[in-house]
Design a protein around this motif. Structure first.
Motif, PDB file in Angstrom:
ATOM      1  N   ILE A   1      17.238  12.471  -4.284  1.00 24.35           N
ATOM      2  CA  ILE A   1      16.243  11.576  -4.880  1.00 24.35           C
ATOM      3  C   ILE A   1      16.512  10.203  -4.281  1.00 24.35           C
ATOM      4  O   ILE A   1      17.658   9.746  -4.262  1.00 24.35           O
ATOM      5  N   SER A   2      15.473   9.571  -3.761  1.00 23.51           N
ATOM      6  CA  SER A   2      15.663   8.222  -3.231  1.00 23.51           C
ATOM      7  C   SER A   2      14.464   7.362  -3.602  1.00 23.51           C
ATOM      8  O   SER A   2      13.357   7.872  -3.791  1.00 23.51           O
ATOM      9  N   THR A   3      14.705   6.063  -3.722  1.00 25.48           N
ATOM     10  CA  THR A   3      13.598   5.159  -3.997  1.00 25.48           C
ATOM     11  C   THR A   3      12.874   4.877  -2.684  1.00 25.48           C
ATOM     12  O   THR A   3      13.490   4.846  -1.618  1.00 25.48           O
ATOM     13  N   VAL A   4      11.565   4.711  -2.782  1.00 28.00           N
ATOM     14  CA  VAL A   4      10.737   4.453  -1.599  1.00 28.00           C
ATOM     15  C   VAL A   4       9.753   3.337  -1.937  1.00 28.00           C
ATOM     16  O   VAL A   4       9.576   2.980  -3.106  1.00 28.00           O
ATOM     17  N   ASP A   5       9.092   2.821  -0.903  1.00 26.69           N
ATOM     18  CA  ASP A   5       8.085   1.787  -1.147  1.00 26.69           C
ATOM     19  C   ASP A   5       6.698   2.418  -1.262  1.00 26.69           C
ATOM     20  O   ASP A   5       6.516   3.616  -1.055  1.00 26.69           O
ATOM     21  N   GLU A   6       5.732   1.570  -1.582  1.00 32.99           N
ATOM     22  CA  GLU A   6       4.365   2.073  -1.792  1.00 32.99           C
ATOM     23  C   GLU A   6       3.786   2.681  -0.515  1.00 32.99           C
ATOM     24  O   GLU A   6       3.085   3.685  -0.561  1.00 32.99           O
ATOM     25  N   ALA A   7       4.109   2.089   0.640  1.00 36.45           N
ATOM     26  CA  ALA A   7       3.577   2.609   1.909  1.00 36.45           C
ATOM     27  C   ALA A   7       4.071   4.039   2.154  1.00 36.45           C
ATOM     28  O   ALA A   7       3.322   4.893   2.626  1.00 36.45           O
ATOM     29  N   THR A   8       5.328   4.306   1.814  1.00 32.45           N
ATOM     30  CA  THR A   8       5.876   5.665   1.968  1.00 32.45           C
ATOM     31  C   THR A   8       5.157   6.619   1.027  1.00 32.45           C
ATOM     32  O   THR A   8       4.792   7.738   1.406  1.00 32.45           O
ATOM     33  N   ARG A   9       4.948   6.181  -0.209  1.00 31.18           N
ATOM     34  CA  ARG A   9       4.220   7.024  -1.172  1.00 31.18           C
ATOM     35  C   ARG A   9       2.810   7.317  -0.642  1.00 31.18           C
ATOM     36  O   ARG A   9       2.334   8.447  -0.688  1.00 31.18           O
ATOM     37  N   ASP A  10       2.144   6.291  -0.103  1.00 26.02           N
ATOM     38  CA  ASP A  10       0.782   6.476   0.397  1.00 26.02           C
ATOM     39  C   ASP A  10       0.745   7.460   1.569  1.00 26.02           C
ATOM     40  O   ASP A  10      -0.151   8.301   1.654  1.00 26.02           O
ATOM     41  N   ARG A  11       1.734   7.366   2.467  1.00 20.43           N
ATOM     42  CA  ARG A  11       1.789   8.319   3.598  1.00 20.43           C
ATOM     43  C   ARG A  11       1.983   9.742   3.089  1.00 20.43           C
ATOM     44  O   ARG A  11       1.392  10.688   3.604  1.00 20.43           O
ATOM     45  N   TRP A  12       2.840   9.904   2.072  1.00 21.34           N
ATOM     46  CA  TRP A  12       3.050  11.233   1.495  1.00 21.34           C
ATOM     47  C   TRP A  12       1.749  11.779   0.907  1.00 21.34           C
ATOM     48  O   TRP A  12       1.433  12.952   1.077  1.00 21.34           O
ATOM     49  N   VAL A  13       0.982  10.923   0.232  1.00 21.22           N
ATOM     50  CA  VAL A  13      -0.283  11.364  -0.369  1.00 21.22           C
ATOM     51  C   VAL A  13      -1.211  11.915   0.713  1.00 21.22           C
ATOM     52  O   VAL A  13      -1.797  12.997   0.563  1.00 21.22           O
ATOM     53  N   VAL A  14      -1.326  11.190   1.822  1.00 20.28           N
ATOM     54  CA  VAL A  14      -2.201  11.634   2.918  1.00 20.28           C
ATOM     55  C   VAL A  14      -1.694  12.963   3.477  1.00 20.28           C
ATOM     56  O   VAL A  14      -2.468  13.907   3.683  1.00 20.28           O
ATOM     57  N   GLU A  15      -0.385  13.058   3.699  1.00 26.73           N
ATOM     58  CA  GLU A  15       0.192  14.289   4.255  1.00 26.73           C
ATOM     59  C   GLU A  15       0.038  15.467   3.288  1.00 26.73           C
ATOM     60  O   GLU A  15      -0.312  16.575   3.699  1.00 26.73           O
ATOM     61  N   ALA A  16       0.301  15.236   2.002  1.00 24.85           N
ATOM     62  CA  ALA A  16       0.166  16.313   1.014  1.00 24.85           C
ATOM     63  C   ALA A  16      -1.286  16.773   0.931  1.00 24.85           C
ATOM     64  O   ALA A  16      -1.560  17.973   0.792  1.00 24.85           O
ATOM     65  N   ALA A  17      -2.231  15.836   1.029  1.00 24.65           N
ATOM     66  CA  ALA A  17      -3.656  16.202   0.998  1.00 24.65           C
ATOM     67  C   ALA A  17      -4.009  17.054   2.219  1.00 24.65           C
ATOM     68  O   ALA A  17      -4.696  18.083   2.096  1.00 24.65           O
ATOM     69  N   GLU A  18      -3.520  16.650   3.403  1.00 19.74           N
ATOM     70  CA  GLU A  18      -3.789  17.425   4.628  1.00 19.74           C
ATOM     71  C   GLU A  18      -3.218  18.838   4.513  1.00 19.74           C
ATOM     72  O   GLU A  18      -3.886  19.823   4.848  1.00 19.74           O
TER      73      GLU A  18
ATOM     74  N   ASN B   1      -9.769  23.681  -7.383  1.00 21.47           N
ATOM     75  CA  ASN B   1      -9.060  22.671  -8.190  1.00 21.47           C
ATOM     76  C   ASN B   1      -8.094  21.868  -7.327  1.00 21.47           C
ATOM     77  O   ASN B   1      -7.918  20.662  -7.528  1.00 21.47           O
ATOM     78  N   TYR B   2      -7.442  22.544  -6.383  1.00 21.58           N
ATOM     79  CA  TYR B   2      -6.437  21.869  -5.548  1.00 21.58           C
ATOM     80  C   TYR B   2      -7.104  21.017  -4.478  1.00 21.58           C
ATOM     81  O   TYR B   2      -6.568  19.983  -4.087  1.00 21.58           O
ATOM     82  N   ARG B   3      -8.293  21.454  -4.019  1.00 19.58           N
ATOM     83  CA  ARG B   3      -9.055  20.624  -3.085  1.00 19.58           C
ATOM     84  C   ARG B   3      -9.467  19.332  -3.805  1.00 19.58           C
ATOM     85  O   ARG B   3      -9.350  18.244  -3.268  1.00 19.58           O
ATOM     86  N   ARG B   4      -9.923  19.488  -5.048  1.00 17.61           N
ATOM     87  CA  ARG B   4     -10.310  18.301  -5.830  1.00 17.61           C
ATOM     88  C   ARG B   4      -9.115  17.374  -6.044  1.00 17.61           C
ATOM     89  O   ARG B   4      -9.245  16.155  -5.976  1.00 17.61           O
ATOM     90  N   ALA B   5      -7.928  17.944  -6.306  1.00 17.26           N
ATOM     91  CA  ALA B   5      -6.718  17.124  -6.493  1.00 17.26           C
ATOM     92  C   ALA B   5      -6.413  16.332  -5.225  1.00 17.26           C
ATOM     93  O   ALA B   5      -6.054  15.150  -5.285  1.00 17.26           O
ATOM     94  N   ALA B   6      -6.556  16.974  -4.062  1.00 18.89           N
ATOM     95  CA  ALA B   6      -6.285  16.303  -2.781  1.00 18.89           C
ATOM     96  C   ALA B   6      -7.281  15.163  -2.562  1.00 18.89           C
ATOM     97  O   ALA B   6      -6.896  14.044  -2.209  1.00 18.89           O
ATOM     98  N   VAL B   7      -8.571  15.433  -2.805  1.00 19.80           N
ATOM     99  CA  VAL B   7      -9.605  14.406  -2.620  1.00 19.80           C
ATOM    100  C   VAL B   7      -9.389  13.254  -3.592  1.00 19.80           C
ATOM    101  O   VAL B   7      -9.447  12.075  -3.228  1.00 19.80           O
ATOM    102  N   SER B   8      -9.103  13.591  -4.837  1.00 19.94           N
ATOM    103  CA  SER B   8      -8.882  12.576  -5.864  1.00 19.94           C
ATOM    104  C   SER B   8      -7.690  11.676  -5.503  1.00 19.94           C
ATOM    105  O   SER B   8      -7.740  10.452  -5.682  1.00 19.94           O
ATOM    106  N   ALA B   9      -6.620  12.276  -4.983  1.00 19.59           N
ATOM    107  CA  ALA B   9      -5.444  11.501  -4.596  1.00 19.59           C
ATOM    108  C   ALA B   9      -5.788  10.533  -3.459  1.00 19.59           C
ATOM    109  O   ALA B   9      -5.377   9.368  -3.476  1.00 19.59           O
ATOM    110  N   LEU B  10      -6.567  11.008  -2.480  1.00 18.68           N
ATOM    111  CA  LEU B  10      -6.967  10.140  -1.370  1.00 18.68           C
ATOM    112  C   LEU B  10      -7.872   9.016  -1.870  1.00 18.68           C
ATOM    113  O   LEU B  10      -7.751   7.865  -1.444  1.00 18.68           O
ATOM    114  N   GLU B  11      -8.772   9.351  -2.800  1.00 18.49           N
ATOM    115  CA  GLU B  11      -9.659   8.322  -3.353  1.00 18.49           C
ATOM    116  C   GLU B  11      -8.859   7.263  -4.104  1.00 18.49           C
ATOM    117  O   GLU B  11      -9.186   6.080  -4.056  1.00 18.49           O
TER     118      GLU B  11
END
Length: 196
Positions: A128-145, A176-186
């Protein structure tokens, strides 16, 4: 070829799908064979990688420290992670962190059947490590892809064995999971808009 075991790829997955991944299996009878959870989109996962907001930590142990962490993804869905004496580094992170905080967690999926017969899914953290917002945002894009790629494979006319297994084990709409990915990107776009 070397016989050195390779680590499994840590799958990127949103909490909505991870929490539905209640089916586990092994691919051999060996005691040390890895245990996989089957993601409802038809991919096996022995390790996962999540980034989100740690919103709460609590020592839920009775005889010794056993820390629970609640990590929320951009959709507001929760991952639960548990660390005790066998995960000392992760346990000490959960003990010391002040929520809310962006964290990255790599760990093993674990399932637990309640007395009522429901299956709860959680993460046993390797790190477990702390990260910044930019790292979280990159993860969101990658998880959505990755989520969209899994859904495309799930909807393929010639599915692989894990997709076939998911069709048999789950009666869940992958939409449902496609919607979760789109919602996260939005949610990323909304936070960028409000920041400007």
């Amino acid at each position: 070829m070397s016989s050195t075991p390779t680590r499994e790829i840590a799958r990127r997955v949103f909490a909505a799908e991870f929490n539905d991944a209640a089916y586990t299996f092994k691919e051999s009878d060996d005691d040390r064979a890895p245990v996989y959870v089957l993601l409802p989109t038809g991919q096996r996962a022995n390790r996962i990688f999540v980034v989100g907001t740690l919103t709460e930590t609590e020592d839920v142990g009775e005889d010794s420290e056993y820390w629970q962490g609640r990590i929320v993804d951009p959709n507001g869905d929760t991952f639960f992670t548990y660390a005790g004496q066998y995960q000392p580094d992760a346990a000490s992170m959960l003990r010391e962190l002040d929520a809310p905080e962006y964290v990255a967690v790599v760990g093993k999926p674990r399932t637990y059947e309640t007395d009522e017969g429901e299956v709860n899914v959680s993460i046993r953290p390797e790190s477990i490590s702390t990260v910044d917002e930019a790292t979280r945002d990159r993860w969101v894009v990658e998880a959505a892809e990755r989520t969209v790629e899994r859904i495309q494979a799930f909807e393929d006319d010639s599915p692989d064995e894990y997709v076939q297994m998911a069709h048999e084990e789950y009666d869940l709409p992958v939409e449902n999971y496609r919607r979760a990915a789109v919602s996260a990107l939005e949610s990323l776009q909304e936070s960028e808009t409000s920041a400007n």
